[in-house]
Scaffold this motif. Structure first.
Motif, PDB file in Angstrom:
ATOM      1  N   ASN A  11       0.953  -1.080  -0.082  1.00 16.62           N
ATOM      2  CA  ASN A  11      -0.070  -0.151   0.003  1.00 16.62           C
ATOM      3  C   ASN A  11       0.583   1.230  -0.132  1.00 16.62           C
ATOM      4  O   ASN A  11       2.037   1.326   0.583  1.00 16.62           O
ATOM      5  CB  ASN A  11      -0.926   0.106   1.080  1.00 16.62           C
ATOM      6  N   ASN A  12       0.533   2.195  -0.532  1.00 13.01           N
ATOM      7  CA  ASN A  12       1.045   3.584  -0.619  1.00 13.01           C
ATOM      8  C   ASN A  12       1.583   4.066   0.698  1.00 13.01           C
ATOM      9  O   ASN A  12       2.326   4.673   0.968  1.00 13.01           O
ATOM     10  CB  ASN A  12       0.195   4.704  -1.223  1.00 13.01           C
ATOM     11  N   ASP A  13       0.818   3.730   1.777  1.00  9.95           N
ATOM     12  CA  ASP A  13       0.889   4.023   3.244  1.00  9.95           C
ATOM     13  C   ASP A  13       2.504   3.609   3.516  1.00  9.95           C
ATOM     14  O   ASP A  13       3.160   4.220   4.555  1.00  9.95           O
ATOM     15  CB  ASP A  13       0.025   3.535   4.104  1.00  9.95           C
ATOM     16  N   PHE A  14       2.776   2.451   3.200  1.00 11.21           N
ATOM     17  CA  PHE A  14       4.204   2.067   3.497  1.00 11.21           C
ATOM     18  C   PHE A  14       5.215   3.056   3.043  1.00 11.21           C
ATOM     19  O   PHE A  14       6.352   3.080   4.022  1.00 11.21           O
ATOM     20  CB  PHE A  14       4.582   0.861   2.678  1.00 11.21           C
ATOM     21  N   PHE A  15       5.198   3.799   2.066  1.00  6.32           N
ATOM     22  CA  PHE A  15       6.246   4.777   1.798  1.00  6.32           C
ATOM     23  C   PHE A  15       6.214   6.033   2.546  1.00  6.32           C
ATOM     24  O   PHE A  15       6.991   6.980   2.399  1.00  6.32           O
ATOM     25  CB  PHE A  15       6.119   4.905   0.424  1.00  6.32           C
ATOM     26  N   GLN A  16       5.137   6.357   3.379  1.00  7.53           N
ATOM     27  CA  GLN A  16       5.020   7.238   3.921  1.00  7.53           C
ATOM     28  C   GLN A  16       5.749   7.526   5.585  1.00  7.53           C
ATOM     29  O   GLN A  16       5.309   7.337   6.494  1.00  7.53           O
ATOM     30  CB  GLN A  16       3.423   7.777   4.545  1.00  7.53           C
ATOM     31  N   GLN A  17       7.020   7.387   5.478  1.00  4.81           N
ATOM     32  CA  GLN A  17       7.746   7.195   6.684  1.00  4.81           C
ATOM     33  C   GLN A  17       9.252   7.968   6.162  1.00  4.81           C
ATOM     34  O   GLN A  17       9.475   8.391   5.099  1.00  4.81           O
ATOM     35  CB  GLN A  17       8.258   5.860   7.106  1.00  4.81           C
ATOM     36  N   SER A  18       9.921   8.447   7.372  1.00  6.00           N
ATOM     37  CA  SER A  18      11.361   9.102   7.080  1.00  6.00           C
ATOM     38  C   SER A  18      12.107   8.475   6.003  1.00  6.00           C
ATOM     39  O   SER A  18      12.152   7.091   5.886  1.00  6.00           O
ATOM     40  CB  SER A  18      11.886   9.428   8.359  1.00  6.00           C
ATOM     41  N   THR A  19      12.743   9.115   5.292  1.00  5.12           N
ATOM     42  CA  THR A  19      13.663   8.533   4.346  1.00  5.12           C
ATOM     43  C   THR A  19      14.902   7.339   5.108  1.00  5.12           C
ATOM     44  O   THR A  19      14.942   6.298   4.430  1.00  5.12           O
ATOM     45  CB  THR A  19      14.597   9.661   3.703  1.00  5.12           C
ATOM     46  N   LEU A  20      15.229   7.699   6.187  1.00  2.00           N
ATOM     47  CA  LEU A  20      16.198   6.720   6.932  1.00  2.00           C
ATOM     48  C   LEU A  20      15.264   5.738   7.505  1.00  2.00           C
ATOM     49  O   LEU A  20      15.819   4.507   7.208  1.00  2.00           O
ATOM     50  CB  LEU A  20      16.875   7.445   8.290  1.00  2.00           C
ATOM     51  N   ASP A  21      14.120   5.728   7.700  1.00  2.00           N
ATOM     52  CA  ASP A  21      13.382   4.436   8.397  1.00  2.00           C
ATOM     53  C   ASP A  21      13.127   3.932   6.925  1.00  2.00           C
ATOM     54  O   ASP A  21      12.891   2.607   7.110  1.00  2.00           O
ATOM     55  CB  ASP A  21      12.044   5.302   9.128  1.00  2.00           C
ATOM     56  N   LEU A  22      12.660   4.503   5.609  1.00  2.00           N
ATOM     57  CA  LEU A  22      12.202   3.661   4.617  1.00  2.00           C
ATOM     58  C   LEU A  22      13.552   2.830   4.315  1.00  2.00           C
ATOM     59  O   LEU A  22      13.295   1.820   3.753  1.00  2.00           O
ATOM     60  CB  LEU A  22      11.905   4.720   3.524  1.00  2.00           C
ATOM     61  N   SER A  23      14.652   3.570   4.360  1.00  2.00           N
ATOM     62  CA  SER A  23      15.788   2.675   3.964  1.00  2.00           C
ATOM     63  C   SER A  23      15.969   1.646   4.513  1.00  2.00           C
ATOM     64  O   SER A  23      16.463   0.384   3.920  1.00  2.00           O
ATOM     65  CB  SER A  23      17.045   3.449   4.238  1.00  2.00           C
ATOM     66  N   ARG A  24      15.628   1.304   5.806  1.00  2.00           N
ATOM     67  CA  ARG A  24      15.558  -0.033   6.718  1.00  2.00           C
ATOM     68  C   ARG A  24      14.577  -0.844   6.326  1.00  2.00           C
ATOM     69  O   ARG A  24      14.872  -1.938   6.318  1.00  2.00           O
ATOM     70  CB  ARG A  24      15.819   0.409   8.097  1.00  2.00           C
ATOM     71  N   SER A  25      13.301  -0.018   6.220  1.00  2.00           N
ATOM     72  CA  SER A  25      11.849  -1.013   5.985  1.00  2.00           C
ATOM     73  C   SER A  25      12.034  -1.716   4.783  1.00  2.00           C
ATOM     74  O   SER A  25      11.536  -2.861   4.411  1.00  2.00           O
ATOM     75  CB  SER A  25      10.871   0.020   6.238  1.00  2.00           C
ATOM     76  N   LEU A  26      12.673  -1.050   3.633  1.00  2.00           N
ATOM     77  CA  LEU A  26      12.820  -1.855   2.429  1.00  2.00           C
ATOM     78  C   LEU A  26      13.700  -2.933   2.373  1.00  2.00           C
ATOM     79  O   LEU A  26      13.376  -3.991   1.413  1.00  2.00           O
ATOM     80  CB  LEU A  26      13.449  -0.710   1.375  1.00  2.00           C
ATOM     81  N   LEU A  27      14.637  -3.458   3.236  1.00  2.00           N
ATOM     82  CA  LEU A  27      15.417  -4.510   3.495  1.00  2.00           C
ATOM     83  C   LEU A  27      14.563  -5.436   3.653  1.00  2.00           C
ATOM     84  O   LEU A  27      13.801  -5.614   4.546  1.00  2.00           O
ATOM     85  CB  LEU A  27      16.423  -4.319   4.308  1.00  2.00           C
ATOM     86  N   GLY A  28      14.542  -6.549   2.825  1.00  2.00           N
ATOM     87  CA  GLY A  28      13.783  -7.778   3.000  1.00  2.00           C
ATOM     88  C   GLY A  28      12.651  -7.791   2.211  1.00  2.00           C
ATOM     89  O   GLY A  28      11.853  -8.821   2.129  1.00  2.00           O
ATOM     90  N   CYS A  29      12.259  -6.496   1.801  1.00  2.80           N
ATOM     91  CA  CYS A  29      11.102  -6.479   0.756  1.00  2.80           C
ATOM     92  C   CYS A  29      11.464  -7.061  -0.623  1.00  2.80           C
ATOM     93  O   CYS A  29      12.425  -7.039  -0.850  1.00  2.80           O
ATOM     94  CB  CYS A  29      10.615  -4.801   0.402  1.00  2.80           C
ATOM     95  N   LEU A  30      10.471  -7.294  -1.283  1.00  3.22           N
ATOM     96  CA  LEU A  30      10.436  -7.950  -2.803  1.00  3.22           C
ATOM     97  C   LEU A  30      10.532  -6.850  -3.569  1.00  3.22           C
ATOM     98  O   LEU A  30       9.503  -5.989  -3.695  1.00  3.22           O
ATOM     99  CB  LEU A  30       9.383  -8.859  -3.030  1.00  3.22           C
ATOM    100  N   LEU A  31      11.379  -6.728  -4.440  1.00  2.00           N
ATOM    101  CA  LEU A  31      11.307  -5.725  -5.781  1.00  2.00           C
ATOM    102  C   LEU A  31      10.880  -6.716  -6.851  1.00  2.00           C
ATOM    103  O   LEU A  31      11.514  -7.668  -7.422  1.00  2.00           O
ATOM    104  CB  LEU A  31      12.594  -5.136  -6.218  1.00  2.00           C
ATOM    105  N   VAL A  32       9.697  -6.236  -7.563  1.00  2.00           N
ATOM    106  CA  VAL A  32       9.085  -7.082  -8.384  1.00  2.00           C
ATOM    107  C   VAL A  32       9.092  -6.372  -9.943  1.00  2.00           C
ATOM    108  O   VAL A  32       8.745  -5.289  -9.901  1.00  2.00           O
ATOM    109  CB  VAL A  32       7.818  -7.735  -8.188  1.00  2.00           C
ATOM    110  N   LYS A  33       9.328  -7.010 -11.226  1.00  3.09           N
ATOM    111  CA  LYS A  33       9.090  -6.387 -12.428  1.00  3.09           C
ATOM    112  C   LYS A  33       8.354  -7.374 -13.202  1.00  3.09           C
ATOM    113  O   LYS A  33       9.087  -8.643 -13.464  1.00  3.09           O
ATOM    114  CB  LYS A  33      10.624  -5.901 -12.904  1.00  3.09           C
TER     115      LYS A  33
END
Length: 198
Positions: A11-33
């Motif tokens: 959800n778009n809500d996931f991206f609504q966090q500080s840049t440093l927090d997002l940098s950590r939160s993205l780890l372990g997420c899947l990038l899909v194309k």
């Protein structure tokens, strides 16, 4: 970690966090194309934060607004691709509108579509397939045409993955001529993961 993967855009809500927090939160997420050739996906295992106008290493340092950086001034969760030394690199736009910040995706652990990745980017060892920002985009078929897409919509999206046991933090790579910014500890990676860039 690979079992029962459901690849649905976060959800778009996931991206609504500080840049440093997002940098950590993205780890372990899947990038899909998703492309006509097929689907590729990998766990994000390394990121770098670029914090806008006061960060000499950021493309938007000093609120620099160009055709290339325009997307950084948009909403969080947009795709910012750019070319460096013939390689396409991919970033997640972060922070608020008119706060030009972004997170560079530096490395992935391949999960789905590995044969397709290898056709696009032949390597002897799989650990070298996506262990760098230019390597992962080539393997996944990410191009400048993806500029401006939304990471919370198909065909290029970020999906739920796993929570890393341990995250390490250090200085960013390849930004030597950026004054004090080169010492900021704004690179994050999954500890012990073989796909982290060298």
């Amino acid at each position: 970690m690979n079992e029962n993967i459901t690849m649905e855009p976060l959800n778009n809500d996931f991206f609504q966090q500080s840049t440093l927090d997002l940098s950590r939160s993205l780890l372990g997420c899947l990038l899909v194309k998703e492309t006509e050739e097929g689907l590729t996906a990998g766990y994000i295992v390394e990121t770098e934060a670029y914090i806008g106008p006061n960060d000499r290493a950021a493309h938007s340092f000093g609120n620099r607004r160009t055709k290339r950086t325009e997307i950084m001034f948009g909403e969080a969760g947009l795709v910012y691709t750019y070319t460096m030394h013939t390689h396409c690199l991919i970033n997640v736009v972060s922070a608020g509108v008119d706060e030009p910040e972004a997170v560079l995706i530096r490395a992935l652990e391949p999960v789905k579509g590995i044969d397709l990745m290898k056709r696009r980017r032949p390597v002897d060892q799989i650990k070298n397939l996506t262990n760098g920002p230019g390597k992962l985009t080539k393997a996944m078929g990410i191009t400048m045409e993806d500029y401006g897409r939304k990471f919370f919509e198909r065909p290029l999206f970020i999906s739920k993955g796993y929570s890393p046991d341990e995250i390490e933090q250090g200085t960013r790579i390849g930004i030597q001529n950026t004054g004090e910014a080169r010492f900021y500890p704004w690179r994050f990676w999954v500890k012990g993961n073989q796909y982290v860039s060298k």
